[in-house]
Design an enzyme around this catalytic site. Structure first.
Site, mmCIF file in Angstrom:
data_model
loop_
_atom_site.group_PDB
_atom_site.id
_atom_site.type_symbol
_atom_site.label_atom_id
_atom_site.label_comp_id
_atom_site.label_asym_id
_atom_site.label_seq_id
_atom_site.Cartn_x
_atom_site.Cartn_y
_atom_site.Cartn_z
ATOM 1 N N SER A 102 0.828 -1.196 0.000
ATOM 2 C CA SER A 102 0.000 0.000 0.000
ATOM 3 C C SER A 102 0.862 1.245 0.000
ATOM 4 O O SER A 102 2.071 1.186 0.225
ATOM 5 C CB SER A 102 -0.899 0.008 1.244
ATOM 6 O OG SER A 102 -0.096 0.300 2.379
ATOM 7 N N LYS A 103 0.210 2.359 -0.192
ATOM 8 C CA LYS A 103 0.884 3.651 -0.190
ATOM 9 C C LYS A 103 1.573 3.873 1.157
ATOM 10 O O LYS A 103 2.672 4.410 1.220
ATOM 11 C CB LYS A 103 -0.174 4.724 -0.442
ATOM 12 C CG LYS A 103 0.373 6.114 -0.435
ATOM 13 C CD LYS A 103 -0.738 7.118 -0.642
ATOM 14 C CE LYS A 103 -0.317 8.476 -0.160
ATOM 15 N NZ LYS A 103 -0.045 8.549 1.269
ATOM 16 N N ARG A 104 0.906 3.453 2.225
ATOM 17 C CA ARG A 104 1.476 3.603 3.576
ATOM 18 C C ARG A 104 2.854 2.944 3.701
ATOM 19 O O ARG A 104 3.767 3.492 4.300
ATOM 20 C CB ARG A 104 0.546 2.966 4.630
ATOM 21 C CG ARG A 104 -0.637 3.772 5.021
ATOM 22 C CD ARG A 104 -0.481 4.419 6.407
ATOM 23 N NE ARG A 104 -0.014 3.514 7.465
ATOM 24 C CZ ARG A 104 -0.779 2.702 8.164
ATOM 25 N NH1 ARG A 104 -2.073 2.627 7.907
ATOM 26 N NH2 ARG A 104 -0.270 1.968 9.128
ATOM 27 N N ASP A 140 5.361 5.171 2.179
ATOM 28 C CA ASP A 140 5.637 6.332 3.028
ATOM 29 C C ASP A 140 6.545 5.949 4.192
ATOM 30 O O ASP A 140 7.498 6.642 4.516
ATOM 31 C CB ASP A 140 4.331 6.903 3.605
ATOM 32 C CG ASP A 140 3.464 7.517 2.515
ATOM 33 O OD1 ASP A 140 3.994 7.744 1.403
ATOM 34 O OD2 ASP A 140 2.271 7.762 2.766
#
Ligand code: GLU
Length: 504
Positions: free
Chosen positions: A260-262, A265
């Site tokens: 995921s994007k998380r 990050d």
């Protein structure tokens, strides 16, 4: 004739998983001399995000996945944007109603909630609108034909639902997964056409795959649960269904769940091809392109997520992938994303570039720093650093001292290299360097080593602080090549400056 499509929904920036789906479709098409089609599935008005379609197109362009037919390039089976095909879907939804494979339903959201609530209270394990529950709802099964007609004519909102048969054993074949069996009792009467006048994904997708003569549907694993419905829809229309291949998920680096994007990050890597600014929140997301990845590297990274050539080869160009790709070599199980490996791929593809190409990519970065150098000098710098960089930007961060003197010194390096007697040794070294006439790498090395030996010093006592003075840190490119390139006068200046300034 092989015809495949990439069919993204413009609901936000394209995730690299989507780009991998596009890549595998592209490779399959090119390998089989077929056509690769881009179709924009934008019938979900609520999830539509402005700018997302352009983002998808730009991403495909950037990595070089040219499509033969699509919304901006046209083609014989267009339009290729589903919002422009709504009348077509309406007609086919009607056909299913006429054949008894679909029916009208008038239930309000509150009524649907109440039905699910009743089922939960009765401890039913699933809460489906299906052959059992439909008999207590408001639809063509429970209302008379004339009442249905009246409601529609009076403008009452309605949907068209699929008439999912009871207790049918549905067997579907997937190229990657083999046979998948499902009993229709686990499936519901999916909405095919919504009250807003738009089709749902399922109807539009099947109608278009048929009308666009798609031979193979290659898409993400998350669509596997929809496959039994899709297969029944083909049967309902009396159409031959395409072949299916559901690609494995891309997993987090630790293998636990979908990437995921998380994750990006938190661990510092991109999960989207290009920069994206959310039009609602203004949130900015960094992309592979802006991060400094080469498009060739991104292609290579994605190709190895779920596919392998069956050999040790890891570095591929797009053409090599086309030649070697096959769906049979795509794995079933999820593919772990490895951020270190991703950088490694970029490094490998950078190394394959000519020094001239790299110089062309690096020059704009230098210009931003207000630095102009001649080609000969720049090419030598590239040559010296080429094996040490992962991104073009690293030529600056790892080699800025080829263009300007260091103004600060790495504290760890100072601690390691700068001892009490060092300033004196460096002063003597400076005098020695002034005397070197033939200032070429080999000769510098020879003369300095002789000098060090004659003084009974160790190489590291001299060379490590020298490197610190010249480049501000204690590890870097080949020392003597670097000295030659930067030049005698500048080296002497840096030694003098450092002796005065280190430890002040
Ligand atoms: N529009 C769907 C998506 O966003 C397409 C799925 C499919 O390829 O059938 O992924």
């Amino acid at each position: 004739m092989v015809r495949v499509r990439f069919a993204p929904s413009p609901t936000g920036p394209l995730h690299i998983g989507g780009l991998r789906t596009a890549l595998f479709n592209f490779l399959f098409a090119r390998k089989n001399n077929g056509k690769f089609i881009l179709r924009i599935e934008d019938t979900d008005q609520l999830r539509y995000v402005p700018g997302a379609e352009d983002y998808i197109i730009e991403s495909l362009r950037w990595v070089g996945l040219d499509y033969d037919e699509g919304p901006d390039v046209g083609g014989p089976k267009g339009p290729y944007r589903q919002s422009e095909r709504v009348e077509i879907y309406r007609k086919y939804a009607q056909e299913l109603v006429d054949k008894g494979w679909a029916y009208y339903a008038f239930d309000t959201p509150e009524e649907l909630d109440a039905m699910r609530q009743r089922l939960r209270e009765a401890r039913s394990p699933v809460q489906l609108y299906n052959h059992i529950t439909r008999s207590e709802m408001k639809n063509s099964f429970t209302l008379s034909e004339s009442e249905v007609k009246e409601r529609i004519e009076s403008g009452e909102p309605y949907v068209i639902r699929f008439n999912m048969p009871a207790d049918r054993q549905i067997v579907v074949h997937d190229i990657i997964r083999g046979e998948v069996k499902v009993n229709s009792n686990t499936l519901d009467d999916k909405v095919l056409f919504k009250s807003d006048g738009f089709p749902t994904y399922h109807l539009a997708n099947i109608v278009d795959d048929h009308l666009m003569e798609i031979s193979h549907v290659i898409r993400g694993e998350e669509w596997l649960p929809s496959l039994p419905l899709h297969v029944l829809l083909y049967e309902a229309f009396g159409w031959e269904s395409p072949q299916f291949a559901h690609l494995p998920l891309i997993l987090k680096p630790n293998g636990k769940g979908k990437l995921s994007k998380r994750d990006g990050d938190q661990m510092g890597f991109p999960v989207f091809p290009l920069d994206w600014t959310d039009p609602k929140t203004g949130e900015k997301i960094r992309g592979y392109r802006e991060w400094g990845y080469l498009p060739e590297a991104v292609i290579n990274i994605l190709a190895m997520l779920g596919w392998n050539p069956g050999t040790d080869q890891e570095i591929f160009t797009l053409d090599e992938l086309i030649e070697q790709f096959s769906l049979e070599r795509v794995q079933k199980s999820g593919a772990k994303f490895d951020p270190d490996k991703a950088r490694w791929f970029n490094q490998q593809h950078l190394r394959r570039k000519s020094n001239e190409e790299l110089a062309g990519m690096f020059r704009p970065i230098l210009q931003l720093q207000g630095i102009e150098v001649d080609d000969r000098y720049l090419l030598r710098v590239i040559e010296l650093l080429k094996e040490r960089v992962e991104f073009v930007e690293d030529f600056w961060t790892k080699g800025y001292f080829f263009f300007e003197a260091p103004r600060s010194y790495d504290p760890k390096g100072v601690k390691k290299a700068w001892k009490e007697q060092t300033p004196q040794i460096m002063r003597e070294l400076k005098e020695k360097i002034i005397q070197i006439q033939d200032f070429t790498s080999e000769n510098i090395e020879r003369e300095l080593k002789q000098w060090i030996e004659s003084k009974g010093l160790s190489f590291s006592k001299v060379f490590t602080p020298l490197r610190l003075l010249v480049q501000g840190s204690t590890s870097g490119p080949h020392l003597f090549d670097m000295l030659e390139l930067i030049g005698k006068d500048e080296i002497i200046k840096r030694i003098e400056y450092g002796i005065e300034n280190i430890k002040k």
